[in-house]
Design a protein around this motif. Sequence first.
Motif, mmCIF file in Angstrom:
data_model
loop_
_atom_site.group_PDB
_atom_site.id
_atom_site.type_symbol
_atom_site.label_atom_id
_atom_site.label_comp_id
_atom_site.label_asym_id
_atom_site.label_seq_id
_atom_site.Cartn_x
_atom_site.Cartn_y
_atom_site.Cartn_z
ATOM 1 N N ASP A 72 0.844 -1.242 0.061
ATOM 2 C CA ASP A 72 -0.051 0.069 -0.047
ATOM 3 C C ASP A 72 0.820 1.145 -0.136
ATOM 4 O OD1 ASP A 72 -2.531 1.234 0.082
ATOM 5 O OD2 ASP A 72 -2.563 1.521 2.098
ATOM 6 N N PRO A 73 1.774 1.431 -0.854
ATOM 7 C CA PRO A 73 2.499 2.736 -0.869
ATOM 8 C C PRO A 73 1.876 3.837 -1.804
ATOM 9 C CG PRO A 73 3.399 1.320 -2.724
ATOM 10 C CD PRO A 73 2.325 0.506 -2.197
ATOM 11 N N ASP A 74 2.301 4.940 -1.622
ATOM 12 C CA ASP A 74 1.593 5.851 -2.376
ATOM 13 C C ASP A 74 1.776 5.760 -3.827
ATOM 14 O OD1 ASP A 74 3.755 7.235 -3.149
ATOM 15 O OD2 ASP A 74 4.233 8.311 -1.481
ATOM 16 N N GLY A 75 1.067 6.425 -4.763
ATOM 17 C CA GLY A 75 1.024 6.132 -6.215
ATOM 18 C C GLY A 75 2.180 6.404 -6.906
ATOM 19 N N GLU A 76 2.984 7.312 -6.473
ATOM 20 C CA GLU A 76 4.255 7.676 -6.892
ATOM 21 C C GLU A 76 5.587 6.815 -6.556
ATOM 22 O OE1 GLU A 76 7.322 11.661 -6.541
ATOM 23 O OE2 GLU A 76 5.131 12.094 -6.722
ATOM 24 N N CYS A 78 4.721 3.616 -5.807
ATOM 25 C CA CYS A 78 4.434 2.435 -6.498
ATOM 26 C C CYS A 78 4.717 2.503 -7.862
ATOM 27 C CB CYS A 78 2.630 2.233 -6.493
ATOM 28 S SG CYS A 78 2.272 0.861 -7.174
#
Length: 388
Positions: A72-76, A78
């Motif tokens: 569940d990392p942030d979009g950037e 990921c």
Amino acid sequence: MHRASVNENIATILHMYESNVPSENVGSPPAAVEYARRLAQRGISVSALVRAYRIGHCRFLQWCMRELSQQDPDGEVCAAAAHRMLTMSFRYIDQVSEYVIEVHQTERDRWLRNQTAVRTAQVKALIGHEQVDRERADTDLGYRLDQNHVGIILWLPEMTSSDESRIDRLDRLASEIAGQLGCRERPLFIVQDDCLAWAWLPCGTNRAVPLDVIPTVVENRDSSARVAVGDVEHGAAGFRTTHRQALRAQELAMAATPGSRVTVFGAVSPVALLCADIDDTRTWVWNVLGDLAVDDEHCARLRETLLVFLSTGCSYTATANRQILHKNTVQYRVRKAEEAVGSPVAERRTDLEVALLACQHLGTSVLRPAHPAATDEANTPSRSETMT
């Protein structure tokens, strides 16, 4: 070995991710190299090996993406991680797959050379009447000796341009012939040079092999090829016999002018056995046939009629029916043939038949050249010749 190859490849890529190691600094895992060699030895194509790497790469990335999504990392982060994993793994797989392809091809060439050498040695021992272990021979050859065989010889008399290698063409032709004859196993195919091969067709318990279909198969598959065919023979002794017969048929085909596309020993055996010395055969034919051995149309007609006449038991009526001629024409031709030979046909019937068969199958190779003046005269039919 497959599992070890997969495990070592995955461990290598994970190590690259963890330590940020460039792909060019990583060698191919030993298990992956050995796996490529094993596939080559078992005859599994290089395309199957490459496909395995593509599928493995896809599933590995799917696993990585699932693990990444669970973090569940942030979009950037990921996107950056996915890009890094994709780039590094692709470079690694591209590098390793290129190397294992080279390993596979090298091993396959080496393996085939070794296998060919073993098969060739076994074949030479068999046809040379050497003592061989039957079970070992079957294993080395990949071919059962305890069955019926048809020996064939295939060659390309002319240098033809083709994207397919000449030996591959002959191999495919041998397989096609075997399939059309109802063979349930692959033929034994032994390369002699890049235009010549020996083969044995595995006929199992079948002796009623339809050899008469072979000319049609060759015509449809590769009309520039030539094939010599032995009889159906059984066991190790038959393996040798049918091959010798095919060799005799090939000698006839090579000596004949013009030759036939397919020469079957059973149909030409008396003549094939005469081809060991074509010069002596030619002299003998001239002695037997006399002036009938001249290479012109007139003598050719007389020889054809005389051969049919002898094969029908010297029946004028049967010969006329078979050749669709008037009986008087047959009588005229037989009389003229006897004049050319110098004796009645009944006195030397066996010699005449064999000599006429030699002319039929060997053509100009055993005939006297025709004189131009005699040829012009011979081409003018007599009154009796025109009666049909």
